[in-house]
Write a protein that holds these residues in place. Structure first.
Motif, short mmCIF file in Angstrom:
data_model
loop_
_atom_site.label_atom_id
_atom_site.label_comp_id
_atom_site.label_asym_id
_atom_site.label_seq_id
_atom_site.Cartn_x
_atom_site.Cartn_y
_atom_site.Cartn_z
N TYR A 8 0.84 -1.20 0.00
CA TYR A 8 0.00 0.00 0.00
C TYR A 8 0.87 1.25 0.00
O TYR A 8 0.61 2.22 -0.70
N VAL A 9 1.92 1.20 0.80
CA VAL A 9 2.84 2.33 0.84
C VAL A 9 3.50 2.53 -0.52
O VAL A 9 3.71 3.65 -0.97
N SER A 10 3.79 1.41 -1.18
CA SER A 10 4.49 1.51 -2.46
C SER A 10 3.58 1.92 -3.60
O SER A 10 3.94 2.75 -4.42
N ILE A 11 2.41 1.32 -3.66
CA ILE A 11 1.61 1.50 -4.87
C ILE A 11 0.21 2.04 -4.62
O ILE A 11 -0.54 2.25 -5.55
N LEU A 27 6.53 9.31 -2.19
CA LEU A 27 6.33 9.77 -3.56
C LEU A 27 6.26 8.62 -4.52
O LEU A 27 5.65 8.70 -5.57
N ILE A 28 6.91 7.54 -4.15
CA ILE A 28 6.89 6.38 -5.03
C ILE A 28 5.47 6.02 -5.41
O ILE A 28 5.18 5.76 -6.56
N PRO A 34 12.35 -4.77 -0.02
CA PRO A 34 12.14 -5.28 -1.36
C PRO A 34 13.04 -4.54 -2.33
O PRO A 34 13.36 -3.38 -2.13
N SER A 35 13.44 -5.23 -3.35
CA SER A 35 14.35 -4.58 -4.28
C SER A 35 14.08 -5.02 -5.70
O SER A 35 13.56 -6.09 -5.94
N GLN A 93 6.19 -9.32 -10.42
CA GLN A 93 7.22 -10.32 -10.60
C GLN A 93 8.61 -9.72 -10.48
O GLN A 93 9.53 -10.35 -10.02
N GLU A 94 8.73 -8.50 -10.94
CA GLU A 94 10.05 -7.88 -10.87
C GLU A 94 10.21 -7.03 -9.63
O GLU A 94 11.24 -6.47 -9.37
N LEU A 95 9.17 -6.89 -8.91
CA LEU A 95 9.25 -6.06 -7.70
C LEU A 95 8.93 -6.95 -6.52
O LEU A 95 8.03 -6.72 -5.76
#
Length: 339
Positions: free
Chosen positions: A83-86, A312-313, A170-171, A331-333
């Motif tokens: 949630y924070v990310s997206i 901001l992400i 996460p990377s 998948q990439e995140l």
DNA sequence: AAATTCGACAACCGCATGGTA
DNA sequence: ATACCATGCGGTTGTCGAATT
């Protein structure tokens, strides 16, 4: 001309599903599948329901392996992190939690998780504002850690939430993954990018994405930060405060001042996000002091963390919604070591 | 015990999108 | 190019049981 209704509203039943209806729907789909046409399905099986309603009932309740309630701490963390990310991309978040539906997660977030986090966070803000020094959530595994610069007593952006599996942030794995992700996302870091990319064919589009990576990477708008190969997306064009902050050149107060003066939808969303993280009181204070100091540097908070994660992400994922397939969205995140 | 409030969850609604004729 | 249609998504509302007054 108005849009045609998806069903005859007068002849469809609404409200809670009866066990008989559930049985009919479930047994039919288990035997025949949906037939690729939800609209026609209720007629086929003699249900006085809208096709949409059938689809929702199946997806959220009847299909196999659905889990209800009883969210684990791990799931909490994943939901919070994402949630924070997206933001509220519930379907994307649900794709990372097997057996969970977007509706379930949305309800869970709205009714419990949000309050839980806000409650916790407000407490921390309160403690911080009283000058208690280092403020950190008691649970190391928790999603929303706060870092405190002991010398400045100022907030930094919340750090990237830790993976519940590996205790690492996460990377993105590598540049190629980033590229693929960006292409999947339609190349839009933000709405500002759309005009640039419109009209490009696939090859041009991919090249454009790579060029943008080079550009933003060198300008600090998309940075690898620290040792964890984390990547931060940041809008490059009209949000200079954003770039400043990521590069550590700006100040909290001046940034907020610029957001207020910009007064567009994007800055309003940023301010909302800041209120979420820091509390309305603190942001209001900052707005007041920004307006009174007229941009005077009051605090350099950019150096507070080498491993910072910007809310901001989230806003830079604008435009993800329409392009991101449910199953492959992250998948990439992903978290290291987690498939 | 009745009324009211609150919380959790199910379901609905409207809009955006993609496919197709 | 356009209109139509089905689907998917996220926000919102409705319902119901539990807790509180």
């Amino acid at each position: 001309m108005g849009r045609a209704p998806c069903c005859d509203k007068a002849n469809v039943k609404k409200g809670p599903w009866s066990p008989e209806e559930d049985t009919k729907l479930k047994s039919y789909i288990e035997q025949h599948g949906t037939g690729g046409n939800w609209i026609a399905l209720p007629q086929k099986i003699g249900l006085k329901r809208c096709g949409k309603s059938c689809r929702l009932r199946w997806l959220n309740y009847l299909r196999p392996n659905i889990k209800h309630g009883g969210f684990s701490e791990e799931e909490d963390n994943i939901i919070c992190s994402l949630y924070v990310s997206i933001g509220s991309r519930w379907s994307v978040i649900a794709a990372q939690l097997p057996g969970r539906t977007d509706n379930d997660i949305k309800n869970y977030w709205n009714t419990r998780l949000k309050k839980k986090l806000l409650g916790k966070h407000r407490k921390e803000i309160h403690a911080r504002n009283k000058g208690n020094g280092v403020v950190k959530q008691e649970n190391n595994n928790s999603s929303l850690l706060l870092q405190e610069n002991s010398s400045h007593q100022q907030p930094c952006w919340p750090v990237l939430p830790l993976s519940p599996y590996t205790n690492q942030a996460p990377s993105f794995n590598d540049q190629d993954s980033i590229r693929k992700l960006l292409i999947k996302l339609g190349g839009r870091f933000s709405s500002d990018y759309q005009p640039i990319l419109d009209g490009l064919n696939d090859l041009q589009f991919s090249q454009q994405i790579q060029e943008e990576q080079v550009h933003v990477g060198s300008s600090g708008c998309m940075n690898s930060i620290g040792d964890n190969n984390q990547v931060q997306f940041c809008q490059s064009n009209n949000n200079e405060y954003c770039a400043e902050l990521v590069q550590g050149q700006g100040t909290f107060t001046t940034a907020i001042g610029e957001m207020v003066s910009t007064n567009n939808d994007y800055s309003q969303r940023l301010l909302s996000g800041l209120e979420f993280f820091y509390g309305e009181e603190m942001i209001t204070d900052k707005i007041m002091s920004a307006s009174s100091s007229c941009g005077q540097i009051s605090t350099n908070w950019g150096e507070t963390s080498s491993l910072m994660y910007s809310p901001l992400i989230a806003s830079n994922y604008e435009g993800v919604r329409q392009e991101m397939p449910r199953e492959c969205a992250f998948q990439e995140l992903n978290y290291p070591g987690v498939q």
